[in-house]
Scaffold this motif. Structure first.
Motif: not given
Length: 426
Positions: A320-334, A336-343
């Motif tokens: 259930x934990x996503x980890x991807x480059x998502x600098x602008x639409x991540x639902x949690x803090x990033x 360097x553009x790395x987005x760690x968030x729930x689905x």
């Protein structure tokens, strides 16, 4: 004249005459009660036989159900009428065994519903009522049953095999791996011949990906045992990629009704390899991309009423934990553009809007309190992970399994819940 007058005036024989006149109707009334009770008893036996015939003709293991699932349209099912006839008369014994019975049977398929109607009529001989000239009594009854055939379903098994699924499958496995390597994850690092992955193998540590692979293979056996026809269920198996350098949705087994073959292909499911530690800043778990690609692979969803109009189920297994480059639409803090968030559940919606059911087996993300990365980036939203996974799932198709529970048993339970359908009503 006086003799005649006395005769006319004499009333001494009235009681005898009235009694004689009433004897016939009194005996007839008593006989009616006895004969009527007997007729009701016989009718009850015939009704029970009709109930058994109506239900038995369309039971789950019946020829009627198997035939119905091969039909491309609606209509009568002749073999079911034969079965109902045989079941009805197999219930006859004693008096009913020799009783002539008129039987009317109708079994038809409409959409994915089988309707069975068994009607009977017979004439039961009377005993006492024959005094009144009635030699038999008519009895009749009707039994009905309904069965919804099992649906034709396609299962798209999306298995998270990204590095986080290299965590020990149980708390004991985690402890063993940490004692040996200092890390709870068995990273499959290709720039080192000896790495956490090889250490896990040498220690006999089960990683979560190992359990998921075994559970998926066991599920093919469950599907084979549960299916009514050989093509009722089809399965395809997909992962997030075999190596980090080419991380993308990867087909392990395309959609196939040969579940033995699917099981064999699933041997290839393993932890994604990485060329070296922190490759691509560990941005290797893009749920957004995987769900988007699955949406293009999954064919239009149908009703499940036939093998050409099949239900579609995305069966997603992940921590259930996503980890991807998502600098602008991540639902949690990033960082360097790395987005760690729930689905991100917005990527589940397009599938649901197309009629695809989403079944989710959430393999609880293990808290790692001694890990600074976990404490900084995952712990703040740890409680949201199961909520987001549940929100992504279709109603009733979410299951969470902790490390100490059996993933295989949980996957089987979720599968059986997915395929369950209404049964006989009568």
């Amino acid at each position: 004249m006086r003799i005649f007058g006395r005769f006319v005036a004499d009333r001494s024989g009235n009681v005898g005459m009235i009694t004689a006149l009433l004897t016939v109707p009194l005996v007839g009334a008593a006989g009616l009660s006895v004969d009527f009770s007997h007729a009701l008893s016989v009718r009850a036996q015939l009704q029970a036989a009709a109930d058994a015939a109506a239900v038995g003709a369309i039971a789950q293991s019946s020829d009627a159900v198997a035939t119905a699932m091969t039909m491309t349209g609606n209509g009568p099912i002749p073999i079911a009428k034969t079965d109902a006839h045989n079941i009805f008369f197999s219930q006859m014994s004693g008096e009913t065994g020799n009783l002539p019975v008129d039987l009317t049977i109708d079994v038809t398929k409409t959409s994915n519903t089988l309707n069975s109607t068994v009607s009977f009529s017979a004439a039961v001989s009377t005993s006492f009522m024959q005094i009144l000239g009635q030699t038999s009594m008519k009895i009749s009854g009707t039994a009905t049953a309904q069965y919804q055939t099992a649906s034709f379903m396609d299962f798209y098994m999306l298995l998270d095999n990204t590095p986080s699924m290299g965590v020990g499958a149980t708390a004991d496995d985690v402890s063993k791996l940490q004692a040996k390597t200092g890390c709870a994850f068995a990273c499959h690092q290709m720039d080192q011949a000896s790495n956490n992955y090889t250490a896990a193998k040498s220690l006999g540590v089960n990683m979560r990906i190992d359990v998921v692979r075994q559970a998926t293979q066991a599920l093919t056996d469950t599907a084979k045992n549960e299916r009514v026809t050989s093509d009722q269920f089809r399965m395809g198996v997909y992962t997030f990629g075999t190596k980090a350098e080419d991380a993308k949705l990867t087909t392990i087994s395309s959609l196939n009704s040969n579940l033995t073959q699917v099981k064999a292909y699933t041997d290839a499911v393993d932890l994604m390899t990485i060329p070296y530690q922190n490759y691509n800043s560990d941005q290797l778990t893009s749920f957004d991309s995987a769900l988007t690609q699955m949406n293009t692979i999954i064919e239009p969803a149908g009703s499940g009423n036939s093998n050409t109009d099949r239900q579609k189920i995305l069966f997603f297994v992940s921590d259930g934990v996503a980890d991807a480059y998502k600098p602008s639409s991540c639902t949690k803090k990033t960082t360097g553009g790395r987005c760690q968030e729930p689905i991100d559940t917005s990527f589940c919606k397009p599938l649901k809007d197309r009629g695809v059911k989403i079944a989710i087996l959430y393999t609880t993300y293990l808290p790692l309190p001694s890990n600074s990365w976990y404490n900084s980036w995952i712990k703040p939203f740890q409680s949201e992970i199961p909520t987001r996974m549940s929100d992504c799932a279709s109603p009733g198709l979410y299951f969470e399994v902790s490390p100490t529970e059996g993933i295989s048993a949980a996957m089987k339970a979720l599968f059986l819940k997915t395929i369950s359908s209404p049964r006989i009503t009568s």
